[in-house]
Design a protein around this motif. Sequence first.
Motif, PDB file in Angstrom:
ATOM      1  N   THR A 167       0.836  -1.194   0.000  1.00  0.00           N
ATOM      2  CA  THR A 167       0.000   0.000   0.000  1.00  0.00           C
ATOM      3  C   THR A 167       0.878   1.253   0.000  1.00  0.00           C
ATOM      4  OG1 THR A 167      -1.709   1.225   1.210  1.00  0.00           O
ATOM      5  CG2 THR A 167      -0.176  -0.063   2.534  1.00  0.00           C
ATOM      6  N   GLN A 181      -3.462   4.854   6.242  1.00  0.00           N
ATOM      7  CA  GLN A 181      -4.792   4.860   5.656  1.00  0.00           C
ATOM      8  C   GLN A 181      -5.309   3.434   5.461  1.00  0.00           C
ATOM      9  OE1 GLN A 181      -5.032   6.744   1.819  1.00  0.00           O
ATOM     10  NE2 GLN A 181      -7.245   6.550   1.718  1.00  0.00           N
ATOM     11  N   ALA A 182      -4.464   2.538   4.963  1.00  0.00           N
ATOM     12  CA  ALA A 182      -4.883   1.150   4.760  1.00  0.00           C
ATOM     13  C   ALA A 182      -5.247   0.493   6.084  1.00  0.00           C
ATOM     14  CB  ALA A 182      -3.771   0.364   4.065  1.00  0.00           C
ATOM     15  N   ASP A 194      -8.552   1.889   7.337  1.00  0.00           N
ATOM     16  CA  ASP A 194      -9.674   1.340   6.582  1.00  0.00           C
ATOM     17  C   ASP A 194     -10.024  -0.055   7.085  1.00  0.00           C
ATOM     18  OD1 ASP A 194     -11.558   1.463   4.205  1.00  0.00           O
ATOM     19  OD2 ASP A 194     -10.412  -0.344   3.743  1.00  0.00           O
ATOM     20  N   LEU A 217       0.716  -5.900   5.902  1.00  0.00           N
ATOM     21  CA  LEU A 217       0.626  -4.664   5.125  1.00  0.00           C
ATOM     22  C   LEU A 217       2.036  -4.091   5.076  1.00  0.00           C
ATOM     23  CD1 LEU A 217      -2.473  -2.900   6.734  1.00  0.00           C
ATOM     24  CD2 LEU A 217      -2.396  -4.166   4.577  1.00  0.00           C
ATOM     25  N   GLU A 265       4.234  -0.682   3.455  1.00  0.00           N
ATOM     26  CA  GLU A 265       4.149   0.596   2.753  1.00  0.00           C
ATOM     27  C   GLU A 265       5.214   0.690   1.673  1.00  0.00           C
ATOM     28  OE1 GLU A 265       2.923   4.662   4.432  1.00  0.00           O
ATOM     29  OE2 GLU A 265       5.122   4.649   4.543  1.00  0.00           O
TER      30      GLU A 265
END
Length: 157
Positions: free
Chosen positions: A74, A79-80, A83, A147, A149
């Motif tokens: 991401t 932000q991910a 969400d 996740l 970045e």
Amino acid sequence: MNLKLELIVLPVSDVDRARAFYEQAGFRLDLDKAANEQWRAVHLTPPGSEASIMFGSGLTSAAPGSVQGLYLITPDIDQARADLVGRGIAVSEVFHDDKGLVYHGHGGGGITHDGPGQGRVAGPHPERADYGSFATFSDPDGNGWVLQEVKNRAPGR
């Protein structure tokens, strides 16, 4: 030769529960098909991804929850994460590594750090370096996701 990763089969114990989890996480349902009582395939795709996941009945003999180190890239990890949390998914806090980046799957825990003195440090990478900030979550069976970045992918990616 040009090869792209298309699909990863995940072992799950409850197909309907797994489908509900991944749809809650924002994955797009592409297929849910049963040929008979012993075979069912559910195919979902993460938002923005070209690669997908599949799980179901009669697809794999792997133990439920045994897949680890599934990376979702991401450009904005905060932000991910927000969400996913807003969708009711339990996600770790954002962290970075205190030394070199050597990761491998680890049953039940997502990623681990190899070598003495290496570990998770709270918060994103201090320079927000690409490939340097992480958060983790797992599906109901324990299949582990990371996740990561990445604003600017490495050349050739």
